[in-house]
Each structure stands twice: as structure tokens, then as C-alpha cells.
Write a protein that holds these residues in place. Structure first.
Motif, PDB file in Angstrom:
ATOM      1  N   UNK A  17       0.844  -1.195   0.000  1.00 15.76           N
ATOM      2  CA  UNK A  17       0.000   0.000   0.000  1.00 15.76           C
ATOM      3  C   UNK A  17       0.879   1.245   0.000  1.00 15.76           C
ATOM      4  N   UNK A  18       0.539   2.206  -0.831  1.00 15.64           N
ATOM      5  CA  UNK A  18       1.329   3.434  -0.986  1.00 15.64           C
ATOM      6  C   UNK A  18       0.391   4.627  -0.930  1.00 15.64           C
ATOM      7  N   UNK A  19       0.774   5.660  -0.185  1.00 18.70           N
ATOM      8  CA  UNK A  19       0.026   6.917  -0.143  1.00 18.70           C
ATOM      9  C   UNK A  19       0.973   8.070  -0.388  1.00 18.70           C
ATOM     10  N   UNK A  20       0.590   8.989  -1.272  1.00 19.49           N
ATOM     11  CA  UNK A  20       1.405  10.160  -1.589  1.00 19.49           C
ATOM     12  C   UNK A  20       0.548  11.420  -1.458  1.00 19.49           C
ATOM     13  N   UNK A  21       0.924  12.294  -0.522  1.00 17.89           N
ATOM     14  CA  UNK A  21       0.245  13.574  -0.346  1.00 17.89           C
ATOM     15  C   UNK A  21       0.847  14.579  -1.318  1.00 17.89           C
ATOM     16  N   UNK A  22       0.015  15.210  -2.138  1.00 17.43           N
ATOM     17  CA  UNK A  22       0.488  16.145  -3.155  1.00 17.43           C
ATOM     18  C   UNK A  22       0.278  17.607  -2.781  1.00 17.43           C
ATOM     19  N   UNK A  23      -0.581  17.869  -1.803  1.00 14.26           N
ATOM     20  CA  UNK A  23      -0.739  19.254  -1.335  1.00 14.26           C
ATOM     21  C   UNK A  23      -1.283  19.250   0.084  1.00 14.26           C
ATOM     22  N   UNK A  24      -0.919  20.280   0.839  1.00 13.46           N
ATOM     23  CA  UNK A  24      -1.381  20.487   2.210  1.00 13.46           C
ATOM     24  C   UNK A  24      -1.816  21.934   2.363  1.00 13.46           C
ATOM     25  N   UNK A  25      -2.818  22.160   3.202  1.00 10.47           N
ATOM     26  CA  UNK A  25      -3.261  23.517   3.447  1.00 10.47           C
ATOM     27  C   UNK A  25      -3.835  23.685   4.832  1.00 10.47           C
ATOM     28  N   UNK A  26      -3.870  24.922   5.309  1.00  9.13           N
ATOM     29  CA  UNK A  26      -4.409  25.228   6.635  1.00  9.13           C
ATOM     30  C   UNK A  26      -5.205  26.527   6.605  1.00  9.13           C
ATOM     31  N   UNK A  27      -6.205  26.597   7.450  1.00 11.06           N
ATOM     32  CA  UNK A  27      -6.915  27.844   7.782  1.00 11.06           C
ATOM     33  C   UNK A  27      -6.860  27.926   9.298  1.00 11.06           C
ATOM     34  N   UNK A  28      -6.041  28.829   9.831  1.00  7.66           N
ATOM     35  CA  UNK A  28      -5.739  28.785  11.264  1.00  7.66           C
ATOM     36  C   UNK A  28      -5.760  30.171  11.878  1.00  7.66           C
ATOM     37  N   UNK A  29      -6.195  30.211  13.120  1.00  8.85           N
ATOM     38  CA  UNK A  29      -6.053  31.410  13.915  1.00  8.85           C
ATOM     39  C   UNK A  29      -4.707  31.438  14.619  1.00  8.85           C
ATOM     40  N   UNK A  30      -4.178  32.638  14.854  1.00  9.31           N
ATOM     41  CA  UNK A  30      -2.889  32.791  15.530  1.00  9.31           C
ATOM     42  C   UNK A  30      -3.062  33.703  16.753  1.00  9.31           C
ATOM     43  N   UNK A  31      -2.320  33.382  17.819  1.00  9.83           N
ATOM     44  CA  UNK A  31      -2.289  34.217  19.011  1.00  9.83           C
ATOM     45  C   UNK A  31      -0.879  34.154  19.572  1.00  9.83           C
ATOM     46  N   UNK A  32      -0.297  35.346  19.795  1.00 11.60           N
ATOM     47  CA  UNK A  32       1.064  35.368  20.299  1.00 11.60           C
ATOM     48  C   UNK A  32       1.369  36.635  21.070  1.00 11.60           C
ATOM     49  N   UNK A  33       2.595  36.703  21.586  1.00 14.84           N
ATOM     50  CA  UNK A  33       3.057  37.861  22.348  1.00 14.84           C
ATOM     51  C   UNK A  33       4.333  38.381  21.713  1.00 14.84           C
ATOM     52  N   UNK A  34       4.483  39.706  21.738  1.00 10.64           N
ATOM     53  CA  UNK A  34       5.625  40.344  21.089  1.00 10.64           C
ATOM     54  C   UNK A  34       6.681  40.724  22.111  1.00 10.64           C
ATOM     55  N   UNK A  35       7.917  40.622  21.686  1.00  9.60           N
ATOM     56  CA  UNK A  35       9.070  41.211  22.353  1.00  9.60           C
ATOM     57  C   UNK A  35       9.694  42.169  21.333  1.00  9.60           C
ATOM     58  N   UNK A  36       9.062  43.338  21.167  1.00  6.23           N
ATOM     59  CA  UNK A  36       9.534  44.257  20.143  1.00  6.23           C
ATOM     60  C   UNK A  36       9.306  43.669  18.767  1.00  6.23           C
ATOM     61  N   UNK A  37      10.390  43.477  18.022  1.00  7.05           N
ATOM     62  CA  UNK A  37      10.254  42.924  16.678  1.00  7.05           C
ATOM     63  C   UNK A  37      10.368  41.404  16.638  1.00  7.05           C
ATOM     64  N   UNK A  38      10.212  40.729  17.783  1.00  5.38           N
ATOM     65  CA  UNK A  38      10.123  39.278  17.839  1.00  5.38           C
ATOM     66  C   UNK A  38       8.719  38.898  18.302  1.00  5.38           C
ATOM     67  N   UNK A  39       8.074  37.984  17.547  1.00 10.00           N
ATOM     68  CA  UNK A  39       6.740  37.503  17.871  1.00 10.00           C
ATOM     69  C   UNK A  39       6.815  36.004  18.136  1.00 10.00           C
ATOM     70  N   UNK A  40       6.336  35.574  19.296  1.00 10.98           N
ATOM     71  CA  UNK A  40       6.231  34.163  19.654  1.00 10.98           C
ATOM     72  C   UNK A  40       4.748  33.815  19.682  1.00 10.98           C
ATOM     73  N   UNK A  41       4.330  32.820  18.891  1.00 17.96           N
ATOM     74  CA  UNK A  41       2.892  32.609  18.705  1.00 17.96           C
ATOM     75  C   UNK A  41       2.541  31.120  18.676  1.00 17.96           C
ATOM     76  N   UNK A  42       1.258  30.864  18.915  1.00 18.82           N
ATOM     77  CA  UNK A  42       0.673  29.559  18.698  1.00 18.82           C
ATOM     78  C   UNK A  42      -0.427  29.680  17.667  1.00 18.82           C
ATOM     79  N   UNK A  43      -0.794  28.579  17.054  1.00 15.44           N
ATOM     80  CA  UNK A  43      -1.844  28.615  16.038  1.00 15.44           C
ATOM     81  C   UNK A  43      -2.609  27.309  16.064  1.00 15.44           C
TER      82      UNK A  43
END
Length: 519
Positions: A147-173
Motif C-alpha cells: 500500500x502506498x500513499x502520496x500527499x500532493x498538497x497540504x493547506x491550513x486555515x488557522x487562527x494565531x495568538x502570540x506575544x511580542x518582544x519588540x520585533x520578535x513575535x512568539x505565537x501559537x496557532x
């Protein structure tokens, strides 16, 4: 060929010329930052007392490149596949591959928090094989489908939430995910070939770091987990025989990319009375993404009941691979440093030689190698005994790993004194899957040869390396898979010559010229 004695030889794996079109994705936290590859404008360092805050509100577009790895499980079957499988249908296998694409999103900042929505889509080449549909056959004995499976494309629709340290953003989604794929199931003993294609939906969650080099340009690195659950798919062969197959798939993805603000900057400087979290000073960061072209060889000897009786020799020769790698290095002014890398790519070419020395019949066959995968990664911590004027000399300890799935297709008989073997070049006949994990003790040296040229040399001793793996003879269901664990020791050597296209007073953003990396 089920035997319990193995000998592995991997004298050299990666010997690569490093391409230059990769990106610097994070800047320094103290003083000038160093990043290896494409030049970008100077990114302002994060200081202990920032005079302005940054506003991430706005719309952006971007591009990304990464790799995915996970598992594919064929769980149940109805119809002809169920009737065929009188010894059970289920099968599981690893899945790995590369992907690349783009994203569009919007951010809104309130205080030090940033929320937003992002849509991303990637072209992908993520595949995996498994033994499935097992049968005790009156004519052929014990057989199975592949048995063989090949994924040819992936996509997401996601919300993001994070905190900034000036010009650095740390986030989850988190959000919804989709995958388009193609699957097939076939065996060399019957001409039936079952096919399936479609789109599956699931969920995803992830974490990421994004750093802004300028008001319009930022770069990020991100980890995501995908789960598409268990879904029923309709497999149909060329005679219109149908089977409903229950299939489950999960992925982990690591990707890096860039974003560009539309109609205005991603970041807008603002001066208000609020305060923002501050990162500790004293650090520089060297980080980026790069491409490896590679070649290598692996030999596996199998012994019989007598330790001196060689039964079979498999040589995976002239393997050609391509990998996308993300790397980082943190250096503190005290001398402490931490570094790591992660690479993943396909094995696209090579020749597999299978030579058997049994008690009666001799056989020598060749197979074409393609559609393989390899992954490698390191994590090291150490201390620089010399750390001044662009020179560094330090020692480190770390953990290094290497994973490979090599596939051989078709059979071309070279010599035999028994019945000849035959298989189409489109049919997978043999795979070797192995994982090496090793402790490392090493020395690292860096020297700036001129205001633009830098040399880095690294040597490591691997006092203990464990190997886990298995051998898939896809035409031999009675011995598929065959476990082949082992252990050993090794050495590694790496040399990187970088040329800075921007002068060091702005930042070191070099182009690695040549890398020699031996396993």
C-alpha cells in the motif's frame, strides 16, 4: 532471508556543495547578529530598554519551505480487499517528504498580544509504503499487497495568538487542515492494482517564532502537528472491483519562510506609555536555511547460522539526495553556546545491488533507487575557550541523529544459476529503513579570514551510536519486515567557508561556499 546477524558499513554519507539561495531568519539579541546565507537589511537588536514599541497590525503575504514526517495506517477493508486478506488487512508505515508554498494573513495587535488569521497552502511530496492485505495463497504461499500513499498538497486555515518582544513575535496557532492525496495497493503476484485519490480534512496546531528585519519584511520558523483522523476511502482496480479502506494519517511539520506587508509595513513603530517584555541581553544568533546536495553509500551484510557464512550482501550505492536544512546557533558573551540543525529531503537516484550466496543457488540483481527519504538533526551545547575578535574555539557535547528510507524498484538479473527473477521498474521490491542516534563530543573553531570571509571547522567523535531499522522485501511477505538493530561508533567532520556580501559593521550575512559533512 530472515537472519539474526548483520553487519553495516556507512563510511561516508553527505559530501555536499551548499547552495546560496537561503534566508537569514532571525537576528541578534545583543550586538551585531550573524546569519548565514542571503543578505537582508540590518535588523534592529532588542535591547534591555526599547525606546519604541512595534505594532504588528496589518495584512501580509509570504512563502515557506519545509518538511513533514509522520505515519500512515491502513486499518480496515471491505469488498475484494477484505476477501483477499485471509491473514488480516491492516498495515502501517512511515511517511516523509518536502513541501513548499505560500500564505496570506492578517494580524491585529492589542497591548503586547497579537491575534490574527492565516491561510496557507503547499505543494507537497510526502509519501509512505506499508505491507497490507496479507494472504495465505495456495499458488504462491504467503503474499501481501504493498500500500502506498502520496500527499500532493497540504493547506491550513488557522487562527494565531502570540506575544511580542519588540520585533520578535512568539505565537501559537490552531485550525483546520486539508490534504489532497493519491493511494494505490498492488502485488506482483496478481495484476489487480487498486487506486484512490481525494481530499481529506482534519485539524492542526502549532508554535512559531517570527522576527522582523525591517518594517515590511519578517521571517519565521514554525512547528505544526496535523491529524486527519480515520476516514473511509474508495479503492477501485482496473476491473472496477471496489473496496472501502479505512485510512488514518498524522504528520509533524517544520517549515521556515518570509512574510511581506501589503499596503504598509508589517510593523509600525509607535511610542506610547505601555511596556513590553524584554529578552535577556548578551546573546548573538546565527541562523538560517540552506540547501544540501548529497551523495552516499550504505552496505549491509547478512550472515547465516555460521558467523563466517555470508548469505546476502545489499549495497545501496551512488545515492543522490537533496535536503532543505534549518540551522541556528546562540552564542553568549560569557563563552557558552548552543546550536542545532534539522534537515529533510528526498533520495532521488542510485543503484541497489542485491547479491545472494545461499547454499545452493547464487543470484545477483540490480534495482533502480528512487522515492527515498532522509532526515538528520543535531543539538549541541558547549563553551568557547577563545572568544574574541571574530575568533572562537570551543568544545561541546551533543546528540546527533540520522534517518533514511531507501527504496529499490524493479529487478534486473545480472547473474544466477537458478530461476531468474523479474519485476517491473515501477514496482517497489526492497526498502531499507534505518535510524542512527549517537552521543557526540567535539571541537568547533571559527576564524574570520578577512572582513568578509569566515571559516568554520568542526570535528566530532561519536563514542556510541545505536541503530534501529528494518528490511522490507516487498515480494517476500513471509520475511517482511525483518528487524535489523545494531550499534557502533563513528566520526564527523564539517568545514564551512562563508563570504559576507554585507560588510561586518552592518551584520555578517554570509554565503556558505563549500561544506564537507561526513557520517
Amino acid at each position: 532471508m530472515g537472519h539474526d546477524r548483520f553487519r553495516f558499513s556507512r563510511p561516508c554519507w553527505l559530501k555536499a556543495l551548499l547552495a546560496s539561495n537561503s534566508i537569514c531568519w532571525m537576528a541578534g539579541l545583543y550586538g551585531p547578529a550573524h546569519a548565514a546565507d542571503l543578505p537582508v537589511k540590518t535588523a534592529p537588536p532588542i535591547t534591555a530598554a526599547p525606546s519604541t514599541l512595534w505594532n504588528w497590525t496589518g495584512i501580509y503575504v509570504g512563502a515557506h519551505l519545509g518538511g513533514a514526517f509522520g505515519s500512515s495506517d491502513w486499518q480496515t477493508a471491505t469488498g475484494l480487499q477484505a476477501d483477499f486478506s485471509n491473514r488480516g488487512f491492516p498495515g502501517s508505515g512511515n511517511a516523509e517528504g518536502l513541501l513548499g508554498g505560500g500564505q496570506i494573513g492578517v494580524n491585529y495587535q492589542f497591548g503586547t498580544w497579537v491575534t490574527g488569521l492565516e491561510i496557507a497552502a503547499s505543494a507537497a511530496d510526502v509519501d509512505g509504503f506499508a505491507k497490507c492485505a496479507n494472504r495465505a495463497d495456495n499458488r504462491y504461499g504467503v503474499i501481501s499487497f504493498t500500500c502506498d500513499n502520496r500527499v500532493t498538497s497540504l493547506g491550513t486555515i488557522a487562527g494565531r495568538l502570540g506575544q511580542t518582544w519588540g520585533n520578535l513575535l512568539i505565537y501559537g496557532k490552531a485550525g483546520a487542515a486539508w490534504a489532497t492525496d493519491e493511494s494505490d495497493a498492488r502485488t506482483s503476484h496478481y495484476i489487480n492494482k487498486f487506486n484512490q485519490s481525494g481530499t481529506r480534512w482534519g485539524w492542526m496546531g502549532g508554535l512559531g517564532l517570527e522576527y522582523a528585519f525591517s518594517p515590511n519584511l519578517s521571517a519565521f520558523v514554525e512547528y505544526d502537528h496535523f491529524d486527519f483522523g480515520s476516514k473511509d476511502s474508495n479503492y477501485v482496480d482496473q476491473f472496477n472491483n471496489a473496496s472501502t479502506v479505512g485510512f488514518r494519517q498524522r504528520f509533524d511539520m517544520i517549515k521556515a519562510g518570509v512574510n511581506y506587508g501589503l499596503g504598509g509595513p508589517i510593523l509600525n513603530a509607535r511610542a506610547d506609555a505601555a511596556t513590553t517584555p524584554v529578552l535577556l541581553g548578551g546573546w548573538t544568533i546565527e541562523a538560517g536555511s540552506r540547501y544540501f546536495g548529497s551523495t552516499g553509500r550504505m552496505q549491509k551484510d547478512l550472515y547465516g547460522l555460521r558467523p563466517t557464512h555470508l548469505v546476502s550482501r545489499l549495497i545501496y550505492g551512488d545515492q543522490t539526495g537533496h535536503a532543505a536544512e534549518t540551522f541556528f546557533r546562540f552564542d553568549h558573551k560569557s563563552g557558552f553556546f548552543a546550536r542545532g540543525n534539522l534537515g529533510l529531503g528526498p533520495l532521488v537516484d542510485g543503484k541497489l545491488n542485491d547479491e545472494d550466496f545461499p547454499y545452493i543457488n547464487y543470484s545477483n540483481t540490480n534495482s533502480d533507487m528512487k522515492s527515498g527519504r532522509f532526515t538528520y538533526g543535531t543539538a549541541d551545547v558547549g563553551y568557547n575557550f577563545i572568544n574574541d575578535d571574530g575568533r572562537r574555539l570551543g568544545a561541546y557535547v551533543g546528540y546527533h541523529s540520522f534517518y533514511e528510507r531507501a527504496n529499490g524498484f524493479g529487478i534486473q538479473q545480472q547473474a544466477t544459476n537458478g530461476p531468474p527473477l523479474e519485476a517491473s521498474k515501477s514496482f517497489l521490491v526492497l526498502s531499507e529503513t534505518e535510524t542512527w542516534r549517537a552521543a557526540a563530543i567535539g571541537i568547533n573553531a571559527q576564524a574570520r579570514l578577512s572582513d568578509r570571509l569566515k571559516l568554520e571547522v568542526d570535528a566530532a567523535y561519536l563514542p556510541y551510536a545505536s541503530r534501529s531499522g528494518f528490511d522490507n522485501h516487498w515480494l517476500r511477505a513471509d520475511i517482511n519486515p525483518t528487524p535489523d538493530p545494531g550499534h557502533g561508533w563513528g566520526t564527523q567532520f564539517e568545514a564551512v567557508l562563508s563570504y559576507a556580501r554585507l560588510r561586518p559593521l552592518q551584520r555578517w550575512c554570509g554565503r556558505p561556499l563549500l561544506v564537507l559533512y561526513n557520517r
